[in-house]
Enzyme design. Structure first.
Site, PDB file in Angstrom:
ATOM      1  N   GLU A  86       0.840  -1.191   0.000  1.00 17.82           N
ATOM      2  CA  GLU A  86       0.000   0.000   0.000  1.00 17.82           C
ATOM      3  C   GLU A  86       0.879   1.245   0.000  1.00 17.82           C
ATOM      4  OE1 GLU A  86      -3.655   1.766   2.753  1.00 17.82           O
ATOM      5  OE2 GLU A  86      -2.059   0.578   3.697  1.00 17.82           O
ATOM      6  N   LYS A 186     -10.261   0.416  -0.739  1.00 20.13           N
ATOM      7  CA  LYS A 186     -10.101   0.208   0.703  1.00 20.13           C
ATOM      8  C   LYS A 186     -11.314   0.737   1.460  1.00 20.13           C
ATOM      9  CE  LYS A 186      -6.824   1.080   4.490  1.00 20.13           C
ATOM     10  NZ  LYS A 186      -5.578   1.786   4.858  1.00 20.13           N
ATOM     11  N   CYS A 219      -4.484  -3.378   4.369  1.00 17.34           N
ATOM     12  CA  CYS A 219      -3.999  -2.833   5.634  1.00 17.34           C
ATOM     13  C   CYS A 219      -5.013  -2.940   6.765  1.00 17.34           C
ATOM     14  CB  CYS A 219      -3.528  -1.392   5.424  1.00 17.34           C
ATOM     15  SG  CYS A 219      -2.412  -0.800   6.735  1.00 17.34           S
TER      16      CYS A 219
END
Length: 521
Positions: A86, A186, A219
């Site tokens: 990321e 995300k 993440c």
């Protein structure tokens, strides 16, 4: 007749050959070669400054040059898929306005089949995606990368931002012909004010010829039910790609520690690529199976690291501990119970009422170790110390009681403590945690328990268990030097989750049951 006899003979020979291979253990399991790259990205010296597209492309081009070198190196080692971290291409700490020149347009639609390398002029502002596509095409490799993307919206859309566009933190997947086969936006942003949260969670899969279907998330997503857990549950995904920019937080949430715990808890393979900025606490990548890991954690040196490993394909028929135990307890909560057995396998907890927090016994000691409180992971844990060579301990908080039976190989001058937390975590994210944790303290005083520690010498046999109220338990086992170990046994027994290990390979840093009670977030 002759033709039929020959067919029958060939069939029998084939069956016999297959049976021979099964009996002799020579059936070859499906395997694939994966790569992840921990990238030390070249960052903008002033991410809040406004720059033009050309300047942004120049900076991103320097990172893409490194990506291309690593794709070539991975393909040269036989890798069939590579994952990058990321924020690796553009960096971080942008404002909403300052990141705009760094954003590519990416069509977020399964109906669009597009090869950015071969069809460069189909859409504007796709230079980054074009380079990634050509890397995949030229090296015949699946490629997963993370970049910032933009999507125009109409003001008739009630969610449309005031500037008339969505900005997303996006993973893209290019297949080995360079075709864009999946995008993921995300969902759980971590103080990323430059980006928007998509209106609904993305559940994105892509198929490969070597390992079947993969899922993906990014993440901070790994800590939440949506989309990570729901993706695995709904689509029975067994291979995960995971770009991340993770800041390590010991003792319970270092990158490699939790990545392995997630792979173990859900019985999945995870290809995790973290960014490499040790001064910011960012390192920790790996290729994980439920029982093996190939990791990189380095807080000392600079530069990237390529990890390549061959791992087995996990069958979609394989069931996890979580799937076996989601009969589960509903709203049933158990009170703290006394330890009545020295064996996890045979232990039966009494039901004579709630015991005092910190009830413990240690051989050679007629008095009980005291309970104390200390901050760990920004939460107020209740602890009891390990003072003897061996013993049994219990500590409780709210509905959760944690139990430990332990024996040290050699008594060292290190303080260890058993801690419990059952509550809402509210710092750098809001989520409900149930945790039973055996940790090495930072020093010899109680106030140091919960501090970040990276080295230990004590090797400990232990059995750790707790009356967890959630089926989502992540087993953590971290040893000296930020290395990983694996439990000998773990799972559910008598409505308690347990984790046991006969002598850790290295000095013990953390052994923990990290439970996520998603419904109480």
């Amino acid at each position: 007749f002759m033709a039929y006899s020959m067919v029958e003979l060939c069939w029998k020979l084939a069956v016999c050959f297959f049976c021979y291979r099964v009996v002799s253990g020579r059936v070859k399991e499906a395997r694939y070669v994966a790569a992840v790259y921990e990238h030390e990205s070249i960052l903008s010296p002033n991410p809040a400054a406004l720059v033009d597209r050309r300047s942004a492309l120049e900076l991103m081009g320097r990172n893409l040059d490194i990506y291309e070198q690593q794709v070539v190196a991975a393909a040269g080692q036989g890798a069939q898929i590579i994952v990058f971290p990321e924020d690796g291409i553009h960096g971080f700490n942008f404002t909403r306005r300052s990141i705009y020149p760094y954003l590519d347009f990416v069509p977020h639609s399964d109906s669009v089949k597009w090869n950015p390398c071969r069809e460069k002029y189909l859409f504007n502002d796709t230079e980054v995606l074009q380079r990634l596509s050509c890397m995949a095409l030229n090296n015949k490799i699946f490629l997963v990368a993370n970049l910032g993307t933009k999507q125009p919206c109409e003001h008739t859309d009630p969610r449309c931002p005031r500037d008339g566009r969505y900005q997303f933190n996006t993973n893209v997947v290019l297949d080995d012909a360079g075709v864009l086969v999946a995008t993921y936006r995300k969902h759980n942003l971590y103080f990323e004010y430059a980006f928007d949260t998509p209106p609904e969670p993305d559940y994105k899969l892509f198929d490969t010829p070597f390992a079947g279907k993969f899922g993906m998330f990014t993440c901070f997503d790994i800590l939440f039910f949506e989309p990570a857990v729901n993706l695995i549950r709904q689509f029975n995904v067994k291979q995960i790609v995971y770009p991340t920019a993770w800041m390590n937080q010991l003792p319970l949430l270092s990158a490699v520690e939790f990545q392995q715990a997630f792979a173990t808890a859900f019985s999945v393979n995870i290809l995790a690529a973290n960014i490499h900025h040790p001064t910011l606490g960012m390192t920790g990548s790996g290729i994980y199976t439920p029982v093996q890991s190939f990791i990189y954690h380095n807080m000392e040196s600079h530069g990237g690291k390529l990890i390549v490993a061959e791992i087995p394909v996990i069958s979609t028929d394989y069931k996890t501990d979580l799937e076996h135990n989601e009969r589960f307890r509903g709203d049933v909560h158990h009170s703290c119970n006394a330890i009545t057995s020295t064996s996890v396998d045979g232990q039966v907890c009494s039901t004579e009422g709630r015991e005092a927090p910190g009830k413990a016994s240690e051989e050679g000691n007629e008095w009980l170790p005291p309970i104390f409180y200390a901050e760990m992971m920004y939460d107020n844990f209740t602890f009891v110390p390990l003072w003897a060579e061996k013993g049994e301990l219990q500590v409780c908080a709210n509905t959760l009681c944690c139990y430990l039976k332990y024996k040290r190989d050699v008594v060292t001058d290190e303080l260890y403590a058993l801690g419990v937390f059952d509550g809402l975590h509210t710092v750098n994210g809001i989520y409900y945690v149930q945790a039973c944790a055996l940790v090495k303290c930072g020093g010899l005083s109680f106030s140091t328990c919960g501090q970040e520690v990276t080295d230990a010498t004590a090797r400990i046999d232990f059995q750790l268990w707790g009356n967890m109220s959630t089926p989502y338990i992540f087993p953590l086992l971290l040893t000296s030097g930020i290395t990983l170990d694996f439990a000998d046994h773990m799972g559910w027994k008598n409505d308690h989750y347990f984790l046991s290990k006969n002598r850790t390979t290295h000095g013990l840093l953390t052994a923990a049951l990290y439970g996520r009670w998603y419904e109480k977030d």
